[in-house]
Design an enzyme around this catalytic site. Structure first.
Site, PDB file in Angstrom:
ATOM      1  N   GLN A   4     -12.562   0.779   0.787  1.00 48.51           N
ATOM      2  CA  GLN A   4     -11.183   1.028   0.647  1.00 48.51           C
ATOM      3  C   GLN A   4     -10.012   0.240   0.218  1.00 48.51           C
ATOM      4  OE1 GLN A   4      -9.348   3.897   4.079  1.00 48.51           O
ATOM      5  NE2 GLN A   4      -8.633   1.713   4.911  1.00 48.51           N
ATOM      6  N   HIS A  17      -7.347  -2.561  15.048  1.00 48.59           N
ATOM      7  CA  HIS A  17      -6.062  -2.097  14.960  1.00 48.59           C
ATOM      8  C   HIS A  17      -5.066  -3.125  15.231  1.00 48.59           C
ATOM      9  CE1 HIS A  17      -8.126   1.769  14.467  1.00 48.59           C
ATOM     10  NE2 HIS A  17      -7.355   1.810  13.206  1.00 48.59           N
TER      11      HIS A  17
HETATM   12  O1  PAF Z   1      -8.423   3.065   7.348  1.00 51.15           O
HETATM   13  C1  PAF Z   1      -7.951   4.096   7.726  1.00 51.15           C
HETATM   14  O2  PAF Z   1      -7.788   4.463   8.803  1.00 51.15           O
HETATM   15  C2  PAF Z   1      -7.274   5.222   6.829  1.00 51.15           C
HETATM   16  O3  PAF Z   1      -8.269   5.470   5.731  1.00 51.15           O
HETATM   17  C3  PAF Z   1      -5.948   4.891   6.124  1.00 51.15           C
HETATM   18  C4  PAF Z   1      -5.873   3.718   5.414  1.00 51.15           C
HETATM   19  C5  PAF Z   1      -5.012   5.019   7.317  1.00 51.15           C
HETATM   20  C6  PAF Z   1      -5.488   6.136   5.304  1.00 51.15           C
HETATM   21  O4  PAF Z   1      -5.539   7.517   5.928  1.00 51.15           O
END
Ligand code: PAF
Length: 284
Positions: free
Chosen positions: A154, A38
């Protein structure tokens, strides 16, 4: 200074103020329990935008009924510290009721892409992801939104949703970040016992072997996927869900590996579900 709000209306006001100053706005959507992966997204956003928003929301609708929503790590104070250190301007940490008021009835479904790989094992998961990401994009209206390549499926699905819905935002994929021993950074690594943590290393080592084989000239996608599958099926403590070698944009199975390939795996180690991948582009 990092502002914190749980209200959509306040996000809109603060972003509007930033826009009036003429700055670019970047969004890093997260579920909190932040780690170095992150931090790398926040840093990328900080480098490219005058106003950086991080959302922090454990999104209930992307968890199945028997998944880990209740026990998903919630580390708000540490997350806020990290956001402050990385120079985030605004943290949006809504409550479930702020995001899903009573009577909420809409979901976004990206057909095909959302049903294979993780979607096969977690039905409805990507509908939950797309729905919350679409809402966050609408609330924040960023110029750029940042997603980790660790969640390669995703990323492909979010890109497709943005394209299909004509959403005016650039989606930036940022490289997967690993622990020094190779384990892909994940908030769920916190669930692993020391033994499981050791067993989980087979995911990254199987993928490293796949990368070596491809870099050495292996061009059969089936051979690469089989090599990874065999390695993981033979690993103590690892229950493989899938190992695939696909096109990273369409997630379609490849026959011959040409310019680009995503080799992706999902497996359970103990009760913890882990995913990992290698993404190779510009192959000759
Ligand atoms: O990757 C993540 O942490 C989640 O899937 C996201 C993109 C924040 C959506 O809740």
């Amino acid at each position: 200074m990092t502002a914190l709000t749980e209200h959509k209306a306040e996000v809109r006001t603060l972003v509007r103020d930033a826009r009036e100053r003429g700055v670019r706005v970047g969004l890093v959507p997260t579920m909190g329990a932040m780690h170095a992966g992150h931090a790398s997204l926040l840093r990328a956003a900080r480098g490219e935008n005058g106003f950086v928003v991080a959302s922090l929301f454990v999104n209930p609708i992307q968890f199945g009924p028997h998944e880990d929503f209740a026990k998903y790590p919630r580390t708000l104070e540490q997350d806020l510290d990290l956001c402050r250190r990385e120079g985030v301007d605004l943290v949006f940490a809504p409550t479930p009721a702020e995001m899903y008021p009573a009577g909420f009835a809409t979901t976004i479904h990206v057909a095909g892409l959302g049903e294979k790989m993780c979607g096969g094992v977690r039905p409805g998961h990507f509908d939950g992801v797309c729905t919350v990401v679409a809402k966050l994009l609408e609330i924040v209206q960023p110029d750029v939104a940042y997603f980790g390549e660790k969640d390669a499926q995703q990323l492909a699905i979010v890109r497709r949703m943005v394209r299909d819905m004509d959403l005016e935002v650039e989606i930036r994929g940022c490289p997967l970040v690993r622990e020094p021993d190779g384990l892909a950074m994940s908030s769920r690594n916190a669930y692993l016992s020391p033994d499981e943590r050791r067993q989980a290393l087979t995911l990254s080592s199987a993928l490293a072997e796949a990368r070596q084989a491809i870099e050495a000239g292996q061009r059969s996608a089936a051979a690469v996927a089989t090599q990874v599958r065999r390695r993981l099926e033979a690993s103590e403590g690892v229950r493989l869900e899938y190992a695939v070698a696909v096109d990273p944009d369409t997630l379609a199975d490849l026959t011959e590996i040409k310019d680009t390939v995503l080799v992706a795996v999902a497996a359970r180690v103990g009760k913890t579900r882990l995913i990992d991948n290698v993404l190779l582009r510009g192959l000759k």
